[in-house]
Design a protein around this motif. Structure first.
Motif, PDB file in Angstrom:
ATOM      1  N   ARG A 589       0.834  -1.200   0.000  1.00  0.00           N
ATOM      2  CA  ARG A 589       0.000   0.000   0.000  1.00  0.00           C
ATOM      3  C   ARG A 589       0.875   1.260   0.000  1.00  0.00           C
ATOM      4  O   ARG A 589       0.585   2.235  -0.705  1.00  0.00           O
ATOM      5  N   LEU A 590       1.955   1.249   0.773  1.00  0.00           N
ATOM      6  CA  LEU A 590       2.857   2.399   0.814  1.00  0.00           C
ATOM      7  C   LEU A 590       3.539   2.602  -0.529  1.00  0.00           C
ATOM      8  O   LEU A 590       3.674   3.731  -1.002  1.00  0.00           O
ATOM      9  N   ALA A 591       3.963   1.506  -1.147  1.00  0.00           N
ATOM     10  CA  ALA A 591       4.596   1.612  -2.469  1.00  0.00           C
ATOM     11  C   ALA A 591       3.620   2.171  -3.493  1.00  0.00           C
ATOM     12  O   ALA A 591       3.985   3.001  -4.342  1.00  0.00           O
ATOM     13  N   ALA A 592       2.355   1.738  -3.407  1.00  0.00           N
ATOM     14  CA  ALA A 592       1.353   2.230  -4.354  1.00  0.00           C
ATOM     15  C   ALA A 592       1.079   3.715  -4.159  1.00  0.00           C
ATOM     16  O   ALA A 592       0.944   4.469  -5.127  1.00  0.00           O
ATOM     17  N   ALA A 593       1.012   4.158  -2.901  1.00  0.00           N
ATOM     18  CA  ALA A 593       0.664   5.551  -2.627  1.00  0.00           C
ATOM     19  C   ALA A 593       1.795   6.513  -2.981  1.00  0.00           C
ATOM     20  O   ALA A 593       1.543   7.671  -3.328  1.00  0.00           O
ATOM     21  N   ARG A 594       3.026   6.057  -2.902  1.00  0.00           N
ATOM     22  CA  ARG A 594       4.179   6.956  -3.053  1.00  0.00           C
ATOM     23  C   ARG A 594       4.126   7.768  -4.350  1.00  0.00           C
ATOM     24  O   ARG A 594       4.430   8.976  -4.344  1.00  0.00           O
ATOM     25  N   HIS A 595       3.744   7.149  -5.457  1.00  0.00           N
ATOM     26  CA  HIS A 595       3.690   7.869  -6.735  1.00  0.00           C
ATOM     27  C   HIS A 595       2.328   7.760  -7.401  1.00  0.00           C
ATOM     28  O   HIS A 595       2.201   7.988  -8.605  1.00  0.00           O
ATOM     29  N   ASN A 596       1.337   7.415  -6.613  1.00  0.00           N
ATOM     30  CA  ASN A 596      -0.042   7.366  -7.110  1.00  0.00           C
ATOM     31  C   ASN A 596      -0.953   8.240  -6.258  1.00  0.00           C
ATOM     32  O   ASN A 596      -2.061   7.857  -5.920  1.00  0.00           O
ATOM     33  N   GLY A 597      -0.462   9.401  -5.905  1.00  0.00           N
ATOM     34  CA  GLY A 597      -1.280  10.323  -5.123  1.00  0.00           C
ATOM     35  C   GLY A 597      -0.503  11.235  -4.213  1.00  0.00           C
ATOM     36  O   GLY A 597      -0.902  12.375  -3.965  1.00  0.00           O
ATOM     37  N   CYS A 598       0.632  10.759  -3.669  1.00  0.00           N
ATOM     38  CA  CYS A 598       1.403  11.600  -2.756  1.00  0.00           C
ATOM     39  C   CYS A 598       1.835  12.899  -3.436  1.00  0.00           C
ATOM     40  O   CYS A 598       2.051  12.958  -4.647  1.00  0.00           O
ATOM     41  N   VAL A 599       1.938  13.931  -2.637  1.00  0.00           N
ATOM     42  CA  VAL A 599       2.278  15.277  -3.094  1.00  0.00           C
ATOM     43  C   VAL A 599       3.766  15.529  -2.845  1.00  0.00           C
ATOM     44  O   VAL A 599       4.273  15.249  -1.757  1.00  0.00           O
ATOM     45  N   TYR A 600       4.463  16.062  -3.840  1.00  0.00           N
ATOM     46  CA  TYR A 600       5.895  16.354  -3.719  1.00  0.00           C
ATOM     47  C   TYR A 600       6.149  17.851  -3.878  1.00  0.00           C
ATOM     48  O   TYR A 600       5.835  18.444  -4.911  1.00  0.00           O
ATOM     49  N   PRO A 601       6.766  18.479  -2.865  1.00  0.00           N
ATOM     50  CA  PRO A 601       7.073  19.915  -2.976  1.00  0.00           C
ATOM     51  C   PRO A 601       8.042  20.254  -4.097  1.00  0.00           C
ATOM     52  O   PRO A 601       7.956  21.341  -4.668  1.00  0.00           O
ATOM     53  N   TRP A 602       8.977  19.357  -4.429  1.00  0.00           N
ATOM     54  CA  TRP A 602       9.982  19.730  -5.436  1.00  0.00           C
ATOM     55  C   TRP A 602       9.359  19.942  -6.811  1.00  0.00           C
ATOM     56  O   TRP A 602       9.937  20.643  -7.657  1.00  0.00           O
ATOM     57  N   LEU A 603       8.167  19.381  -7.023  1.00  0.00           N
ATOM     58  CA  LEU A 603       7.488  19.576  -8.307  1.00  0.00           C
ATOM     59  C   LEU A 603       7.002  21.012  -8.500  1.00  0.00           C
ATOM     60  O   LEU A 603       6.611  21.392  -9.608  1.00  0.00           O
ATOM     61  N   VAL A 604       7.030  21.800  -7.421  1.00  0.00           N
ATOM     62  CA  VAL A 604       6.675  23.221  -7.537  1.00  0.00           C
ATOM     63  C   VAL A 604       7.646  23.939  -8.467  1.00  0.00           C
ATOM     64  O   VAL A 604       7.269  24.898  -9.154  1.00  0.00           O
ATOM     65  N   LEU A 605       8.902  23.485  -8.511  1.00  0.00           N
ATOM     66  CA  LEU A 605       9.909  24.177  -9.336  1.00  0.00           C
ATOM     67  C   LEU A 605       9.571  24.143 -10.825  1.00  0.00           C
ATOM     68  O   LEU A 605       9.495  25.217 -11.448  1.00  0.00           O
ATOM     69  N   PRO A 606       9.356  22.978 -11.446  1.00  0.00           N
ATOM     70  CA  PRO A 606       8.988  23.022 -12.869  1.00  0.00           C
ATOM     71  C   PRO A 606       7.645  23.708 -13.103  1.00  0.00           C
ATOM     72  O   PRO A 606       7.466  24.385 -14.126  1.00  0.00           O
ATOM     73  N   PHE A 607       6.711  23.571 -12.160  1.00  0.00           N
ATOM     74  CA  PHE A 607       5.434  24.271 -12.296  1.00  0.00           C
ATOM     75  C   PHE A 607       5.660  25.777 -12.309  1.00  0.00           C
ATOM     76  O   PHE A 607       5.099  26.497 -13.148  1.00  0.00           O
ATOM     77  N   THR A 608       6.470  26.273 -11.375  1.00  0.00           N
ATOM     78  CA  THR A 608       6.735  27.712 -11.286  1.00  0.00           C
ATOM     79  C   THR A 608       7.391  28.232 -12.558  1.00  0.00           C
ATOM     80  O   THR A 608       7.003  29.286 -13.093  1.00  0.00           O
ATOM     81  N   ARG A 609       8.376  27.497 -13.058  1.00  0.00           N
ATOM     82  CA  ARG A 609       9.071  27.943 -14.263  1.00  0.00           C
ATOM     83  C   ARG A 609       8.103  28.044 -15.452  1.00  0.00           C
ATOM     84  O   ARG A 609       8.101  29.032 -16.191  1.00  0.00           O
ATOM     85  N   ALA A 610       7.261  27.011 -15.619  1.00  0.00           N
ATOM     86  CA  ALA A 610       6.318  27.012 -16.742  1.00  0.00           C
ATOM     87  C   ALA A 610       5.227  28.062 -16.555  1.00  0.00           C
ATOM     88  O   ALA A 610       4.868  28.783 -17.498  1.00  0.00           O
ATOM     89  N   TYR A 611       4.701  28.172 -15.337  1.00  0.00           N
ATOM     90  CA  TYR A 611       3.611  29.123 -15.070  1.00  0.00           C
ATOM     91  C   TYR A 611       4.067  30.553 -15.286  1.00  0.00           C
ATOM     92  O   TYR A 611       3.336  31.370 -15.867  1.00  0.00           O
ATOM     93  N   MET A 612       5.268  30.858 -14.830  1.00  0.00           N
ATOM     94  CA  MET A 612       5.756  32.221 -14.969  1.00  0.00           C
ATOM     95  C   MET A 612       5.980  32.596 -16.426  1.00  0.00           C
ATOM     96  O   MET A 612       5.758  33.739 -16.827  1.00  0.00           O
ATOM     97  N   LYS A 613       6.423  31.644 -17.243  1.00  0.00           N
ATOM     98  CA  LYS A 613       6.595  31.935 -18.671  1.00  0.00           C
ATOM     99  C   LYS A 613       5.250  32.181 -19.348  1.00  0.00           C
ATOM    100  O   LYS A 613       5.159  32.974 -20.285  1.00  0.00           O
ATOM    101  N   LEU A 614       4.218  31.494 -18.835  1.00  0.00           N
ATOM    102  CA  LEU A 614       2.891  31.657 -19.427  1.00  0.00           C
ATOM    103  C   LEU A 614       2.183  32.911 -18.956  1.00  0.00           C
ATOM    104  O   LEU A 614       1.647  33.696 -19.759  1.00  0.00           O
ATOM    105  N   TYR A 615       2.160  33.110 -17.635  1.00  0.00           N
ATOM    106  CA  TYR A 615       1.270  34.119 -17.051  1.00  0.00           C
ATOM    107  C   TYR A 615       1.991  35.282 -16.376  1.00  0.00           C
ATOM    108  O   TYR A 615       1.349  36.293 -16.054  1.00  0.00           O
ATOM    109  N   ASP A 616       3.304  35.117 -16.089  1.00  0.00           N
ATOM    110  CA  ASP A 616       4.064  36.211 -15.494  1.00  0.00           C
ATOM    111  C   ASP A 616       3.349  36.781 -14.269  1.00  0.00           C
ATOM    112  O   ASP A 616       3.179  37.984 -14.131  1.00  0.00           O
TER     113      ASP A 616
END
Length: 677
Positions: A589-616
């Motif tokens: 169950r832990l193995a399944a949850a790790r990448h099938n729902g868990c939230v990762y803060p480091w993913l904010v970095l690529p989101f921020t880079r893409a969002y800022m290029k789009l919407y500034d």
């Protein structure tokens, strides 16, 4: 250790949910709750590596502390649910130069400081009496020698040898002792007893019983304004038992304050926002020394605490945020050198073992993340000499990819994309397993891997151009162009309106699972997996983005609808049948949850880079992830967890302090600070 289920773990109670971490720069640490207690299975007062930073051993679980008040000994060990007014009041104060505990017991006030000398093997615990009262203080160590990685007890009984200022504890007379000393004369009472603790394991949601050994009790008479310092260490290296004991402890305490004051001053010049400055200040905890057969006293980045080792992917994601804003360029080059010296068939290590074993290389993308980190370093430092120094090695790494020399994956000669031909082990960052069962099989061509590969080619083309390497520039540009065309064409899913997560070879699809050792089918075709995962955000959020503005906007809009939470991005959309909203349960169950729902803060970095290029719009990003930018003291003070539950209230999971989380949020903040918040 035996456990039973509980519906109300202390980890989720208001006073018990926060933690505090201090480290020694060699892999050793202390981690306790913000009320001073050891509440969870990973809490301990002294964990030290026996071969720094390898083979970490838990030595001291906690200290049992009491003061003599009104004719009775009054314990100020923390109670999860104190109700009586006479209960001790314990406050964690992250103020001034040194964070500390303020303990109030029936009119007696004691300030308790904990710190670890950098590159030492011990912990100092200092008790300062307020100037109004005097008292007697009793401190009883709770001992539990345990292998941190396996959880195996290392001793069934202990040998206690007194010395002039304390005791030496041996689990094995032939091994290093744990030394506990005091800088002030007191009385040492033999105890030689055992106690059972109840510790909570947040992953299994169960109580665990643990026996700890009580070797002796230290008692001190403290007058108003006096202090006493205990030193807990693996073997007696930095002695306090000499005629200048008091001076030595005071000097070390003042040196630690000066060190922290200097760090605070330097960081205040870079980060004006206090929570982000705290994150940067504690980011130094991840920088440790490591000696291997290839490197002596080199620096590396530990993936996280309490029990992770140094890993290629996490180090390269964390490095730009941890080291570049403060211009620690020399240290950054040491970290790069550490991994580059261990390149094997074109790959940097996936992770270094916590034992004296060879590194693990089962990562398709760790080396590609290194290219991105070196590019960030070059942009920040403009260090052309360093590019010249490592250019040939980087070119050799790319050639290993192009020749198919890298184990576990190959280059598709037709479309220029990388595909994994490893069936037994997952090679992307979504690599959770329970035994031989793979929770997130993403063989063949994963979207973020292709984007990282394209970025590596573009980055090498840029380096070649800067250094005047015409042939290198032409070849890298040619391969990058071919990869870009395939990536943009093959990974767009019109039906879903976003990117495929991966292109799957039909020869390895069988009822949704991957069969290890299954023979390849020459007639197989690649089909797209339209699952909405965060990997597509990585693909559009790297320095070089192959996708159009419209495609990037569609990906970010899908992420806003399905993946974004206040603590980062979910790894899977909640409406998917495989989604797991809580990281609790059995190993599978832990193995399944790790990448099938868990939230990762480091993913904010690529989101921020893409969002800022789009919407500034930096304000919008700030509001989306406000707890990560503003509330860095909530869980593990000055740190961010490895991951959080996908479902609200998003409890922290995995490593309490994670280098990639801190580094990515620091780098995201720097991106936002290019604009006005």
């Amino acid at each position: 250790m035996k456990g039973k289920m509980t519906s109300k773990p202390p980890a989720l109670l208001p006073r018990g949910q926060g933690e505090w971490l201090i480290t020694n720069g060699r892999g050793g640490y202390a981690m306790v709750a913000l009320d001073g207690a050891c509440r969870q299975t990973h809490h301990a007062l002294l964990v030290m590596p026996t071969r720094p930073p390898l083979q970490r051993v838990l030595l001291v679980r906690q200290l049992e502390e009491a003061v003599f008040v009104n004719g009775n000994w009054k314990s100020f060990s923390s109670d999860p649910t104190p109700s009586a007014q006479s209960q001790p009041r314990i406050e964690f104060l992250d103020e001034g130069v040194m964070p500390h505990f303020k303990i109030s017991v029936e009119g007696i006030v004691i300030r308790k400081y904990l710190w670890m000398p950098q590159n030492g093997q011990g912990l100092f615990v200092r008790y300062e009496m307020a100037k109004k009262r005097s008292t007697r203080l009793r401190v009883t160590p709770q001992i539990c020698f345990r292998d941190l990685e396996t959880g195996t007890p290392l001793a069934e009984t202990y040998l206690v040898r007194p010395h002039t200022t304390g005791i030496h504890l041996y689990g094995d007379p032939n091994e290093k002792p744990c030394a506990i000393s005091a800088n002030r004369a007191g009385v040492l009472y033999p105890v030689n007893s055992w106690k059972t603790l109840q510790l909570f394991d947040p992953a299994t949601n169960a109580w665990q019983s643990e026996e700890v050994y009580l070797p002796a009790a230290f008692e001190f008479n403290l007058q108003a304004g006096q202090e006493v310092t205990l030193m807990l260490q693996l073997e007696s290296g930095a002695k306090l038992d000499n005629e200048n004991e008091m001076t030595d402890a005071d000097i070390l305490f003042n040196l630690e304050k000066e060190r922290r004051l200097q760090q605070e001053h330097e960081l205040s010049q870079v980060f004006s926002h206090q929570p982000i400055r705290n994150l940067a200040l504690n980011g130094a905890s991840f920088i440790i020394e490591r000696t291997t057969a290839m490197t002596q006293n080199s620096r590396t980045i530990l993936a996280g605490y309490p029990c992770l080792t140094d890993a290629g992917r996490e180090a390269m994601i964390a490095l730009p945020g941890l080291l570049l804003p403060t211009k620690q360029f020399g240290l950054a080059k040491e970290v790069f050198a550490h991994f580059l010296k261990h390149v094997h068939h074109g790959l940097i290590p996936h992770y270094f073992s916590s034992r004296p074993e060879t590194p693990n290389y089962a990562s398709l993308d760790a080396t590609l993340w290194m290219f991105a980190a070196i590019y960030e370093y070059w942009q920040a430092s403009q260090d052309h000499a360093y590019l010249e120094e490592i250019y040939s090695l980087l070119l050799e790494i790319l050639q290993a990819y192009l020749r198919g020399a890298t184990p576990g994956f190959k280059l598709d000669a037709e479309d220029g994309l990388l595909f994994s031909d490893e069936r037994r082990h997952p090679m992307t960052w979504m690599n959770a397993q329970a035994g031989e069962w793979q929770a997130t099989p993403r063989h063949s061509k994963a979207v973020e891997v292709q984007a990282l590969w394209y970025n590596a080619l573009r980055i090498m083309a840029a380096f070649s151009e800067k250094l005047g390497k015409t042939e290198g520039f032409n070849r890298c540009s040619e391969y990058a162009e071919r990869t870009a065309k395939s990536l943009a064409h093959k990974f767009w899913c019109d039906a879903a309106g976003h990117l495929y997560d991966c292109l799957i070879d039909t020869s390895i699809i069988q009822t949704g699972v991957v069969n290890a050792g299954m023979p390849s089918n020459d007639n197989a075709v690649a089909v797209g997996d339209p699952t909405c995962r965060a990997n597509q955000v990585i693909a559009v959020g790297l320095p070089f983005n192959v996708f159009s503005t419209e495609q990037t906007r569609a990906v970010i809009d899908w992420a806003m609808k399905k993946l974004v939470t206040p603590y980062g991005l979910r790894t899977l959309s909640p409406d998917h049948p495989a989604y797991c909203g809580e990281y609790i349960g059995s190993p599978k169950r832990l193995a399944a949850a790790r990448h099938n729902g868990c939230v990762y803060p480091w993913l904010v970095l690529p989101f921020t880079r893409a969002y800022m290029k789009l919407y500034d719009n930096p304000r919008a990003v700030y509001e989306l992830f406000k707890p990560l930018f503003d509330d860095t003291e909530k869980h593990c003070a000055g740190h961010l967890a490895e991951m959080y539950d996908g479902d609200s209230p998003h409890h922290p999971r995995g490593a309490s302090a994670y280098a990639a989380s801190s580094g990515a949020i620091l780098q995201s903040w720097q991106i936002l600070q290019g604009k006005a918040i």
